[in-house]
Scaffold this motif. Structure first.
Motif, short mmCIF file in Angstrom:
data_model
loop_
_atom_site.label_atom_id
_atom_site.label_comp_id
_atom_site.label_asym_id
_atom_site.label_seq_id
_atom_site.Cartn_x
_atom_site.Cartn_y
_atom_site.Cartn_z
N PHE A 50 0.96 -1.08 0.17
CA PHE A 50 -0.35 -0.36 0.23
C PHE A 50 1.12 0.99 0.47
O PHE A 50 1.60 1.50 1.13
N THR A 51 1.03 1.81 -1.64
CA THR A 51 2.37 2.81 -0.96
C THR A 51 1.95 3.94 -2.27
O THR A 51 1.24 4.02 -2.59
N THR A 52 2.78 5.14 -1.98
CA THR A 52 3.01 6.24 -2.96
C THR A 52 3.80 6.45 -3.99
O THR A 52 4.62 5.52 -3.96
N PRO A 53 2.96 6.56 -5.62
CA PRO A 53 4.30 6.36 -6.40
C PRO A 53 5.80 7.32 -6.61
O PRO A 53 7.12 6.43 -6.74
N LEU A 54 5.49 8.11 -5.79
CA LEU A 54 7.37 8.89 -5.16
C LEU A 54 7.48 8.35 -4.53
O LEU A 54 9.08 8.60 -4.34
N ALA A 55 7.23 9.17 -3.02
CA ALA A 55 8.04 9.35 -1.95
C ALA A 55 8.36 7.55 -1.63
O ALA A 55 9.04 7.43 -1.00
N LYS A 56 8.30 6.75 -2.82
CA LYS A 56 7.70 5.06 -1.56
C LYS A 56 7.37 4.62 -0.48
O LYS A 56 8.03 4.10 0.03
N LEU A 57 6.46 5.71 0.39
CA LEU A 57 6.17 5.65 1.24
C LEU A 57 4.98 4.42 0.94
O LEU A 57 4.44 4.77 0.90
N TYR A 58 5.18 3.20 2.21
CA TYR A 58 4.52 2.28 2.49
C TYR A 58 3.94 2.14 3.57
O TYR A 58 4.67 2.55 4.49
N LEU A 59 2.58 1.23 3.98
CA LEU A 59 1.66 1.44 5.16
C LEU A 59 1.94 -0.22 4.70
O LEU A 59 0.99 -1.20 4.15
N THR A 60 2.03 -0.82 6.30
CA THR A 60 1.78 -2.16 6.13
C THR A 60 0.47 -2.71 7.08
O THR A 60 0.34 -1.15 7.47
#
Ligand code: SF4
Ligand code: SF4
Length: 328
Positions: free
Chosen positions: A272-282
């Motif tokens: 479950f992630t954003t495209p730019l920052a590669k921030l993802y939520l477990t």
């Protein structure tokens, strides 16, 4: 430690129990006024979460006057909180918090228990049925934002009908007509047979959240390089999204439940992630994010004085015993 899917289910159950508690407190509040008992109990403002149409009119009036609703401020806060959460984390309000979504999921599980499975409506019917919730949403949206004028929205907010819209709603459910009972019963049976029947086909609130969620930065993403194409994600999706065919799930039907992430056997393939920052939520971080955003918004509203109604006990005393007289 709770397993990831159990974590979501636990949050759903706790939230639903809390909503039931609010409902019981509200029943006591109304009974107090109808029976003339004293002292008068305080009213749980959270009950305004069940007034989405009033909140839509509030939003219309707020945009027109710049003045935040003083009659049902909590209703507007809850409405905005749900919109913001859907904008950030897909329709996660539906799958993590909404008591109707929880009831729907519970009925589908009961259906699986009784019939050994749930059923799928054939695709040629599924698409037109899914459009029903958008038609219903457009009906409400156009009534409030295209047909109703700004002054009319402000006028509606201050009508006795709107002031006790929560009481009217309670009395509607306490005195369900034969037709209403039949419709509720039919929806319950359909929810036993077809997963998420109400949410998938009829909920206009969900339709709005789905449209907002298209803009969400967080989406389910699949890494093609590591995907073994087992299809477990697609089979786990309650909304019948072909996750194993998508690189990024953009569907407005995605509720961010993360069942697909939990089902994927290859670590870090579905996220479950954003495209730019590669921030993802477990799933665990998603729970903290959704619940945290919700609690923060409610706390901010309470602290800034945007939560409690300005309706006085005297006005309630004058209106509630005569609620049946106010028809619009
Ligand atoms: S299983 Fe995955 S794709 Fe399906 S609704 Fe849940 S988060 Fe979205
Ligand atoms: S469950 Fe994981 S590995 Fe299997 S198809 Fe889906 S993304 Fe690929």
């Amino acid at each position: 430690m709770l397993k990831n899917s159990r974590l979501r289910n636990s949050i759903q159950v706790v939230f639903t129990l809390f909503v039931l508690y609010i409902g019981l407190k509200f029943v006591q509040f109304v009974n107090n006024y109808t029976s003339g008992q004293s002292p008068v109990l305080s009213r749980p403002a959270g009950v305004e979460g069940f007034l989405p149409i009033s909140a839509l009119v509030s939003l219309r009036a707020w945009l027109y006057t710049g003045v935040f609703d003083k009659i049902h401020p909590a209703g507007l806060v809850i409405f905005l909180a749900v919109l913001l959460i859907s904008f950030l984390f897909k329709k996660s309000f539906c799958s993590w918090l909404c008591p109707i979504g929880t009831t729907s999921e519970g009925l589908a599980k009961a259906g699986e228990f009784f019939f050994g499975r749930t059923f799928h409506i054939p695709k040629f019917l599924d698409y037109p049925l899914r459009s029903l919730k958008y038609i219903l949403f457009f009906f409400f949206f156009s009534s409030v934002f295209l047909i109703m004028s700004g002054p009319a929205a402000v006028g509606f907010i201050n009508t006795p009908y709107n002031m006790i819209a929560d009481v009217k709603m309670l009395q509607f459910f306490q005195n369900l007509s034969g037709t209403a009972l039949l419709i509720v019963g039919l929806l319950a049976v359909l929810s036993l047979l077809f997963e998420n029947f109400w949410c998938r086909y009829l909920c206009p609130y969900g339709a709005l959240l789905g449209l907002v969620s298209i803009l969400s930065p967080w989406k389910i993403s699949r890494r093609r390089e590591t995907c073994i194409k087992c299809g477990a994600c697609t089979r786990a999706c309650p909304n019948r999204i072909a996750v194993d065919k998508a690189q990024r799930v953009r569907s407005p039907e995605c509720t961010g439940c993360l069942n697909c992430v939990n089902a994927c056997p290859v670590p870090d393939t579905l996220r479950f992630t954003t495209p730019l920052a590669k921030l993802y939520l477990t799933p665990r971080k998603a729970a903290i994010a959704v619940l945290g955003a919700w609690l923060l918004i409610i706390a901010a509203a309470k602290l800034s004085g945007h939560w409690q109604t300005e309706i006085t006990p005297q006005t309630y005393q004058a209106l509630i015993p005569h609620a049946a007289d106010f028809t619009h």
